[in-house]
Design a protein around this motif. Structure first.
Motif, PDB file in Angstrom:
ATOM      1  N   GLY A 314       0.830  -1.198   0.000  1.00 26.24           N
ATOM      2  CA  GLY A 314       0.000   0.000   0.000  1.00 26.24           C
ATOM      3  C   GLY A 314       0.860   1.241   0.000  1.00 26.24           C
ATOM      4  O   GLY A 314       2.092   1.169  -0.102  1.00 26.24           O
ATOM      5  N   ALA A 315       0.226   2.395   0.106  1.00 24.80           N
ATOM      6  CA  ALA A 315       0.972   3.652   0.147  1.00 24.80           C
ATOM      7  C   ALA A 315       1.864   3.674   1.380  1.00 24.80           C
ATOM      8  O   ALA A 315       1.413   3.405   2.495  1.00 24.80           O
ATOM      9  CB  ALA A 315       0.003   4.827   0.163  1.00 24.80           C
ATOM     10  N   ALA A 316       3.146   3.978   1.193  1.00 19.91           N
ATOM     11  CA  ALA A 316       4.111   3.932   2.289  1.00 19.91           C
ATOM     12  C   ALA A 316       3.719   4.888   3.414  1.00 19.91           C
ATOM     13  O   ALA A 316       3.309   6.018   3.172  1.00 19.91           O
ATOM     14  CB  ALA A 316       5.503   4.276   1.777  1.00 19.91           C
ATOM     15  N   GLY A 317       3.840   4.419   4.647  1.00 17.41           N
ATOM     16  CA  GLY A 317       3.505   5.242   5.802  1.00 17.41           C
ATOM     17  C   GLY A 317       3.616   4.428   7.074  1.00 17.41           C
ATOM     18  O   GLY A 317       3.806   3.205   7.039  1.00 17.41           O
ATOM     19  N   LYS A 318       3.493   5.080   8.211  1.00 21.87           N
ATOM     20  CA  LYS A 318       3.618   4.398   9.494  1.00 21.87           C
ATOM     21  C   LYS A 318       2.547   3.326   9.683  1.00 21.87           C
ATOM     22  O   LYS A 318       2.751   2.350  10.411  1.00 21.87           O
ATOM     23  CB  LYS A 318       3.548   5.410  10.634  1.00 21.87           C
ATOM     24  CG  LYS A 318       4.766   6.333  10.722  1.00 21.87           C
ATOM     25  CD  LYS A 318       4.662   7.264  11.915  1.00 21.87           C
ATOM     26  CE  LYS A 318       5.895   8.151  12.024  1.00 21.87           C
ATOM     27  NZ  LYS A 318       5.808   9.092  13.174  1.00 21.87           N
ATOM     28  N   GLU A 336      13.841   4.241  13.335  1.00 18.57           N
ATOM     29  CA  GLU A 336      14.216   2.937  12.779  1.00 18.57           C
ATOM     30  C   GLU A 336      13.036   2.148  12.240  1.00 18.57           C
ATOM     31  O   GLU A 336      13.154   1.433  11.243  1.00 18.57           O
ATOM     32  CB  GLU A 336      14.963   2.087  13.818  1.00 18.57           C
ATOM     33  CG  GLU A 336      16.391   2.530  14.058  1.00 18.57           C
ATOM     34  CD  GLU A 336      17.220   1.450  14.740  1.00 18.57           C
ATOM     35  OE1 GLU A 336      17.219   0.302  14.245  1.00 18.57           O
ATOM     36  OE2 GLU A 336      17.844   1.763  15.772  1.00 18.57           O
ATOM     37  N   GLY A 337      11.886   2.243  12.898  1.00 20.51           N
ATOM     38  CA  GLY A 337      10.740   1.450  12.473  1.00 20.51           C
ATOM     39  C   GLY A 337      11.006  -0.033  12.628  1.00 20.51           C
ATOM     40  O   GLY A 337      11.636  -0.482  13.590  1.00 20.51           O
ATOM     41  N   ALA A 338      10.523  -0.804  11.663  1.00 19.70           N
ATOM     42  CA  ALA A 338      10.736  -2.257  11.655  1.00 19.70           C
ATOM     43  C   ALA A 338      11.768  -2.581  10.587  1.00 19.70           C
ATOM     44  O   ALA A 338      11.575  -2.262   9.419  1.00 19.70           O
ATOM     45  CB  ALA A 338       9.421  -2.980  11.365  1.00 19.70           C
TER      46      ALA A 338
END
Length: 399
Positions: A314-318, A336-338
């Protein structure tokens, strides 16, 4: 913790399916469908054990496959079982010449699999793959069920970009092309209202955005009910239809209330990913979870997990990132996120985590986690009772 105790003999990373939650979600979908049969969207499951379990429950009938090779594989696996007569609809057009040839050469598959078309170009492609005079291929027409608020003009488009067929006249024209061409049999009509089924109407902490979404969805559903009814009537004036499919997990109530629809589609609601946490009408239980081990403690309030970069499409985002679930109170680091090889989490609970402990997470979407694991451990009550393969575990990758 029940999950930790049940899986203590297993090394993470690992994924589990909680049968109690899965069965609860299945029952809830049937309740919401209010008598409309549910066609299971396989891309949201991607595990044959779970597909077979739900297909044997009252209220579910048929599969909405996401590729022709997958549909053929399922039909072949079920040929000599009690599921031999399951109807399989391929939800997206195919350009796979080899798969089309194998479909044409398999009478059983031809009887139970329908392919999707939204233009005569798809018919041309099938003819090019199979040659003139090929056996009849079952065909379903796809209708664009997005919302065009400016008098139906495609200058304002709310929904997914799928079929070019929007009006009753366009649908009837395509139906005539199918009926009039040898080698094709018109059997169905389908439309996926993603602006209702896949968009939460109560996003956390965003009451204004939620009100706007609900306003849009109400008007979209009203417009669609009238237009889809006209389309179905127009297509039926050309040829008969075995089914009219619509909706998704998030729109079962509105789609099911449309008398022109004979069945609804659903899949994600069985799994309960985070994408479906933002709806007012229903709340699926998290049925599939994955655990990652703590491999580092760079700071007292940070635990670093192994792997975890299971980013949703999907559209990149948190909102595409996996979400820490247990122990409660953990969150990802914004910088960092995942990650591919490590995922740091922070929060009060991180202080009590040590190397070798595990953290449970949820994926944003339902089926994509199965592409990361070759098996699901089946949790029944307080213990793992069996281990079943995902599509990947059976050596299958359908894109």
């Amino acid at each position: 913790m029940r999950l930790d105790a049940a899986t203590k003999h297993l090394d993470p990373p690992l994924a589990v399916v909680d049968l109690e939650a899965f069965d609860h979600n299945a029952a809830d979908l049937v309740h919401r469908a209010a008598g409309r049969p549910i066609r299971v969207a396989s891309k949201s499951v991607r595990c044959r054990f779970l597909l077979e379990r739900v297909l044997r429950l009252d209220g579910f009938t048929g599969v909405m496959s996401y590729s022709l090779p997958e549909a053929r594989w399922l039909a072949r696996q079920w040929r000599d079982t009690d599921l031999a007569d399951v109807d399989i609809l391929v939800a997206y057009p195919t350009t796979d010449h080899a798969a089309l040839r194998m479909l044409a050469d398999d009478p059983h598959a031809r009887e139970h699999i329908s392919i999707m078309v939204d233009s005569t170009a798809h018919l041309d492609l099938v003819d090019a793959a199979l040659g003139i005079g090929h056996a009849d291929i079952r065909v379903c027409l796809e209708l664009d069920v997005s919302w065009r608020p400016l008098w139906g003009l495609d200058v304002a488009h709310v929904g997914t970009r799928r079929s070019p067929v929007f009006t009753a006249a366009q649908a009837a024209s395509l139906a005539r092309a199918v009926v009039g061409r040898p080698g094709f049999r018109l059997v169905g009509l389908m439309g996926y209202e993603g602006q209702i089924a896949g968009l939460g109407d109560q996003p956390a902490g965003k009451p204004v955005a939620g009100a706007v979404v609900r306003w849009m969805q109400a008007r979209s559903a009203q417009e669609l009910a009238a237009r889809r009814s006209e389309v179905v009537a127009a297509v039926k004036s050309v040829g008969s239809l075995e089914f009219v499919n619509g909706g998704g997990t998030g729109s079962i109530e509105t789609t099911g209330s449309d008398e022109s629809v004979s069945e609804v589609a659903a899949g994600s609601g069985l799994i309960g990913p985070t994408l479906f946490d933002n709806y007012r009408r229903f709340s699926p239980s998290p049925a599939v979870l994955f655990a990652l081990p703590v491999v580092r403690k760079p700071r007292r309030n940070i635990a670093t997990l192994f792997g975890g970069g299971y980013i949703a499409s999907g559209a990149a985002g948190k909102d595409r990132l996996p979400s820490p679930y247990l122990p409660g109170g953990l969150k990802l680091l914004g910088v960092e996120g995942a990650g591919e090889v490590q995922t740091p989490v922070t929060g009060k609970a991180a202080r009590d985590l040590g190397v070798g402990d595990r953290v449970w997470l949820r994926h944003t979407k339902a089926g994509e986690l199965a592409e990361r694991f070759t098996e699901y451990h089946v949790l029944s009550g307080d213990e793992v009772t069996e281990t079943v393969p995902t599509y990947r575990g059976e050596g299958q990758c359908f894109g």
